[in-house]
Design an enzyme around this catalytic site. Structure first.
Site: not given
Ligand code: CTP
Length: 408
Positions: A211, A280, A290, A325, A339, A343
């Site tokens: 990401n 995730d 490859k 975060f 969250k 959590k």
């Protein structure tokens, strides 16, 4: 420019090493940060750089002679040492290190250090064999036993064309150490675990899932916690950033590796701040070779990664402070609160990743902080500044927890 230096009295002892010119840059940076810099130069230092260079940069007369006749200089060694908030000896030659290790009050610098109360930081810089000689090493051990901090030299090509350990570090490497010495130690004695950056989930030797996280926010938090006196462990995904010298850094690639590193340090950490952007999902199959484009089908089979923060929330020990975060592109408060609860967090910092001025890859950030009983919008400022604001709130949460422990 670091505000912590403003008004602080910094005594710099410059000794005879070719790296003396580098310290001119340090003095200039400190003077610009409004520190009150006094410089003592030994006789051999003056063979490398003139006192005029340092007086021009610090705006102060440079001290060189123990027996100068001006009345203000008569007790220079007592006054300079008494007034200093911190003493930095850079570059520290083998000769000065030996003098200090043996309490030899032979010149203005060694006399001043003997008479001083301030914390002393020694930055050795010399030929690599001189540095590794048992005499120098023994002397450095002695200095450590006096409570002085020895900042290890860098490795690399030396002025004498030999390769090895002995180069004076760059200012960026020592800045954090001096800021830690001078700043408010409200996290002193606390172990802080920070995660930063993206994770990288391999598909084949050429491809991965990842990401846009740069790691800047997490590194800023780790740096700020270090400066505030914490013992910091930083678990980082792939980034191009450098962590402060005093931070224990663990580099990982995948979410599973991050999970394992975090779990190893979690139970001994008082504060955990999870700013990493964890993938995730990972590829169900990792190919050794490859994959050729003819072989690639229209879809990739994925497997769920563990939610590290959720597991930390389940395992949370009494007194532990857990901060998450949240990267959100809409309904920031609603998604953040979900969250926070799911959590089991003490606080969550919600990032609006859709705005150009906050979130991924940029130097600034704006956070919405949510706790069980409140919310606060932090302004758009640098990630360095917002890291300190976040830690201010963490310190408040820790003291609240401590007070409630005491009242039990
Ligand atoms: N996190 C984690 N492990 C994961 C995913 C996320 O530890 N596998 C942590 C992140 O480090 C962050 C918090 O959980 O502190 C929230 O991450 P975010 O990506 O915003 O949310 P997710 O829980 O992944 O949920 P979603 O992607 O559905 O918004």
């Amino acid at each position: 420019m670091a505000r912590v230096y403003a008004g602080k009295r910094i005594l710099i002892g410059v000794t005879g090493s070719v790296a003396a010119f580098k310290v001119a840059g340090w003095v200039s940076t400190l003077a610009k940060a409004e520190a009150l810099v006094s410089v003592i130069m030994t006789e051999s230092a003056r063979q490398f750089v003139t006192p005029l260079t340092f007086s021009a940069l610090s705006g102060e007369k440079v001290h060189t002679d123990m027996f100068e006749t001006e009345s203000s200089e008569v007790m220079a060694h007592i006054n300079l040492g008494r007034e200093a908030d911190i003493i930095i000896i850079a570059p520290a030659s083998a000769q000065t290190i030996a003098r200090l290790a043996n309490g030899m009050a032979e010149d203005l610098l060694s006399t001043t250090v003997l008479a001083a109360r301030a914390p002393v930081y020694i930055c050795p810089a010399m030929n690599t064999r001189m540095f590794s000689h048992p005499a120098t090493q023994l002397n450095l051990e002695k200095l450590k036993s006096f409570g002085y901090t020895v900042i290890d030299p860098d490795e690399g090509m030396m002025a004498c064309k030999e390769e090895g350990k002995g180069r004076l570090p760059e200012w960026d490497q020592v800045d954090d150490i001096f800021q830690r010495a001078l700043s408010n130690h409200d996290l002193s004695g606390k172990s802080v675990l920070v995660t930063a950056g993206p994770t990288r989930e391999p598909i084949d030797p050429a491809r991965f899932l990842s990401n846009r996280s740069s790691g800047k926010m997490g590194f800023a938090v780790a740096r700020a916690a270090y400066r505030r006196g914490a013992e910091v462990t930083l678990v980082s995904g792939p980034t191009s950033l450098t962590a402060p010298l005093g931070v224990k850094r663990i580099d990982i690639q995948t979410a599973i590796e991050m999970h394992d590193a975090v779990m190893e340090y979690a139970s001994s950490s008082r504060i955990i701040i999870k700013s990493a952007a964890v993938s995730d999902y990972r590829a169900r199959t990792i190919f050794d070779e490859k994959v050729k484009k003819e072989q690639i089908k229209g879809s990739l089979e994925l497997e769920k990664n563990p939610d590290i923060l959720k597991e930390l929330g389940r395992r949370k020990k009494e007194g532990q402070v857990l901060i998450g975060f949240a990267a959100e592109s809409s309904r920031l408060e609603k998604e953040g609160r979900k969250k926070l609860q799911a959590k089991n967090l003490d606080m969550i910092a919600v990032n609006n990743i859709k705005s150009d001025s906050t979130g991924f890859e940029v130097d600034n950030n704006q956070l919405l902080l949510l706790t069980a009983d409140g919310s606060e919008n932090l302004p758009l400022v640098s990630k360095e500044r917002i890291a300190d604001m976040l830690l201010d709130r963490v310190v408040d949460i820790c003291s609240r927890e401590q007070r409630s422990e005491l009242s039990k």
